[in-house]
Write an enzyme that holds these catalytic residues in place. Structure first.
Site, PDB file in Angstrom:
ATOM      1  N   GLU A  46       0.875  -1.171   0.000  1.00  0.00           N
ATOM      2  CA  GLU A  46       0.000   0.000   0.000  1.00  0.00           C
ATOM      3  C   GLU A  46       0.912   1.221   0.000  1.00  0.00           C
ATOM      4  OE1 GLU A  46      -2.885   2.390   3.007  1.00  0.00           O
ATOM      5  OE2 GLU A  46      -3.117   0.207   3.020  1.00  0.00           O
ATOM      6  N   CYS A  80      -1.788   8.286   3.225  1.00  0.00           N
ATOM      7  CA  CYS A  80      -1.521   7.808   1.863  1.00  0.00           C
ATOM      8  C   CYS A  80      -2.686   8.080   0.922  1.00  0.00           C
ATOM      9  CB  CYS A  80      -1.190   6.326   1.880  1.00  0.00           C
ATOM     10  SG  CYS A  80      -2.422   5.302   2.703  1.00  0.00           S
TER      11      CYS A  80
END
Length: 335
Positions: A46, A80
């Site tokens: 990720e 993120c």
């Protein structure tokens, strides 16, 4: 277990580790992927993102302002999937930007232990400097930069950048800080094109009170998670992950569970680590192809592989390599 980057590398390469899951920058994700390639380890990544937030003129603008605030300035933008690329329809662009600036004027910045603040300090001084460099570069390009006041120290003010083009560095790259870049769009098709014009694909959100428009737009955005009239709303039952350079694999849901299991009949794969310089890998090839029918020492000075012509261009059926065919006595017969 805590430690620096070197500790993480050793842990990921340890023979007792069967699965590696990483959340962080795209650059480190590439290093981990290289380190685990060919070892039989499962890996899910990720990585970074430049998540678009699309606001149509049919959206509830006041609610959309609060959604944008949560999308980008939550945790100082150090998320993120932060919505760091704002796309607003031209008919309401100026109005929405004005509302957003008014909202930023009431922002409270202070120590993270203070429960009434909206934003706290950046993680460290090097990251604060990196954010400042991005903003100064945009300012040098002629962009309009709106900032509020912030305390001294490792703080950076919430920043809104307008007047930039779609190829600008602040539009294309992840800043990982409290910086929002705003761009106008005219039609849904243009919004989708701008949203997908990125190396990343982690998250996105669409704001409109016309649900068919929002859903149809969301369907064409290349991102692992797309929210409607909200942002960063997670559910443990739904898998979360990215496209393109935002990584692969999923966290959460049954998809996330499958990342950590395998069929009982599947054997554990253990391949010894290969020692080679990745920077020089594939740069040149000097080894000879094995000969067919023997290993005679007679040298071949001229490559006489047949060449063919396809579509007006010279092609070689062996993709640039030739193999020596020898007799049982080891003499060269052909190539």
């Amino acid at each position: 277990v805590t430690g620096g980057g070197a500790m993480g590398q050793v842990l990921a390469e340890h023979p007792d580790v069967d699965k590696v899951a990483f959340t962080g920058s795209t650059e480190i994700g590439k290093v981990l992927r290289q380190a685990t390639a060919g070892t039989g380890k499962k890996i899910s990544l990720e990585l970074g993102g430049k998540s678009p937030v699309i606001v149509f003129d049919s959206a509830d603008l006041d609610s959309a302002v609060e959604s944008v605030v949560d999308a980008i300035w939550f945790n100082q933008g150090q998320v993120c999937s932060a919505g760091s690329k704002l796309l607003v329809q031209t008919t309401v662009f100026d109005k929405f930007i004005s509302k957003l600036k008014t909202r930023l004027g009431h922002f409270r910045i202070g120590q993270s232990l203070d429960k009434v603040v909206d934003m706290a300090a950046i993680v460290d001084e090097s990251q604060r400097k990196s954010i400042a460099d991005f903003v100064e570069e945009a300012r040098d390009e002629g962009a309009d930069v709106f900032q509020t006041e912030c305390p001294a120290g490792c703080f950076y003010p919430p920043t809104l950048i307008t007047g930039v083009n779609t190829a600008s560095r602040v539009v294309m790259e992840e800043i990982f800080g409290p910086v929002l870049v705003a761009l106008p769009f005219r039609t849904a098709k243009e919004a989708i094109a701008i949203a997908n014009n990125t190396l990343y694909g982690l998250g996105a959100s669409v704001h409109s009170e016309q649900l068919p428009l929002a859903l149809e737009t969301a369907k064409h955005i290349q991102a692992g998670a797309v929210w409607i009239n909200c942002h960063n709303m997670f559910d443990a039952a739904a898998g979360f992950g990215g496209y393109k350079q935002s990584g692969f694999g999923r966290d959460g849901g049954k998809e996330g569970l499958f990342e950590y299991v395998k069929p009982s009949w599947q054997q554990k794969v253990r391949i010894s680590k290969l020692n080679f310089d990745m920077a020089k890998f594939g740069a040149s090839y000097s080894a000879d192809c094995p000969a067919i029918n023997g290993n005679g020492s007679e040298a071949i000075s001229v490559d006489r592989t047949y060449k063919l012509y396809y579509g007006g261009a010279q092609k070689r059926p062996d993709a640039g390599y030739s193999r020596v065919i020898r007799t049982v006595e080891g003499k060269v017969l052909a190539q």
